[in-house]
Design an enzyme around this catalytic site. Structure first.
Site, PDB file in Angstrom:
ATOM      1  N   GLU A  79       0.824  -1.209   0.000  1.00 43.17           N
ATOM      2  CA  GLU A  79       0.000   0.000   0.000  1.00 43.17           C
ATOM      3  C   GLU A  79       0.863   1.266   0.000  1.00 43.17           C
ATOM      4  OE1 GLU A  79      -4.162  -1.235   1.822  1.00 43.17           O
ATOM      5  OE2 GLU A  79      -2.629  -1.216   3.361  1.00 43.17           O
ATOM      6  N   TYR A 125     -12.892  17.521  19.917  1.00 42.58           N
ATOM      7  CA  TYR A 125     -11.594  16.928  19.598  1.00 42.58           C
ATOM      8  C   TYR A 125     -11.587  16.307  18.207  1.00 42.58           C
ATOM      9  CZ  TYR A 125      -9.981  18.260  24.080  1.00 42.58           C
ATOM     10  OH  TYR A 125      -9.616  19.044  25.134  1.00 42.58           O
TER      11      TYR A 125
HETATM   12 ZN    ZN Z   1      -5.261  -1.127   3.580  1.00 47.98          ZN
END
Ligand code: ZN
Length: 213
Positions: A79, A125
């Site tokens: 990735e 937040y």
């Molecule tokens: Zn992934």
């Protein structure tokens, strides 16, 4: 500017430490999830393919040249392109975290999401750390169309949610990217806990006040 040895050593140790922390708290599992950091000379360190974030060896992290060529360490995560397209879209980004964290993935599978901004502004937040979360449609793993879609969505946001896959988040530091990813995961959990209830998220004025601050 050349990164000093100490910066590289420090960055390697930080990636291993953050990876272990994320893994130990169940935010990732198996060999999923990946982390990268762009150093001050634009060389990049990234977690390798088939590596558990729970037991990264700092010395074996994948190293890329400033031009994005793999020059050392183990083979990078499959990735890697996700990280590279986040850095293209976020010039000030120095770190990227991508997880298959359960609650964020669960939300990414829901039908009829607001594709421009998936989660409502439930807490201050979340607004401060994440802000906006565009959804990128599903693509088969390895499909280069996913990179183009993520890069386009990241042009206006540090955080992107990939449908049926998970979040990818950039930050000005690894700590910032880590905390934003964790805030996103907890907000996804809240969103699912609140399913079916009437919500009172922050108002546009309250959101604007936070952005201004
Ligand atoms: Zn992934």
């Amino acid at each position: 500017m050349t990164a000093t040895i100490s910066e590289e050593t420090k960055t390697r140790d930080e990636i291993a430490r953050v990876g272990k922390s994320i893994f130990d708290r169940g935010l990732t599992f198996g060999s999923t999830g990946n982390i990268s950091v762009r150093m001050s000379d634009d060389r990049m360190l990234m977690t390798p393919t088939n590596a558990s974030l729970g037991c990264l060896d700092p010395a074996r992290l994948s190293l890329f040249s400033a031009e994005g060529v793999h020059t050392g360490g183990d083979t990078p995560t499959k990735e890697a392109f996700l990280h590279q397209c986040m850095y293209c879209a976020r010039p000030h980004g120095r770190a990227v975290v991508h997880l298959h964290s359960t609650y964020s993935v669960a939300v990414s599978i829901l039908k009829d999401l607001n594709k421009k901004d998936v989660l409502p502004p439930l807490t201050a937040y979340y607004v401060m750390r994440v802000g906006c979360l565009p959804l990128v449609p599903y693509f088969r793993p390895g499909d280069q169309k996913l990179a183009a879609a993520v890069q386009q969505a990241a042009a206006t946001s540090n955080a992107v949610l990939m449908a049926n896959h998970g979040p990818v988040v950039a930050g000005k530091s690894l700590e910032e990217a880590q905390y934003a990813t964790e805030e996103l995961e907890e907000t996804a959990k809240l969103f699912l806990l609140l399913h079916g209830r009437e919500l009172q998220p922050l108002t546009p004025a309250q959101r604007k006040e936070l952005s201004a601050a």
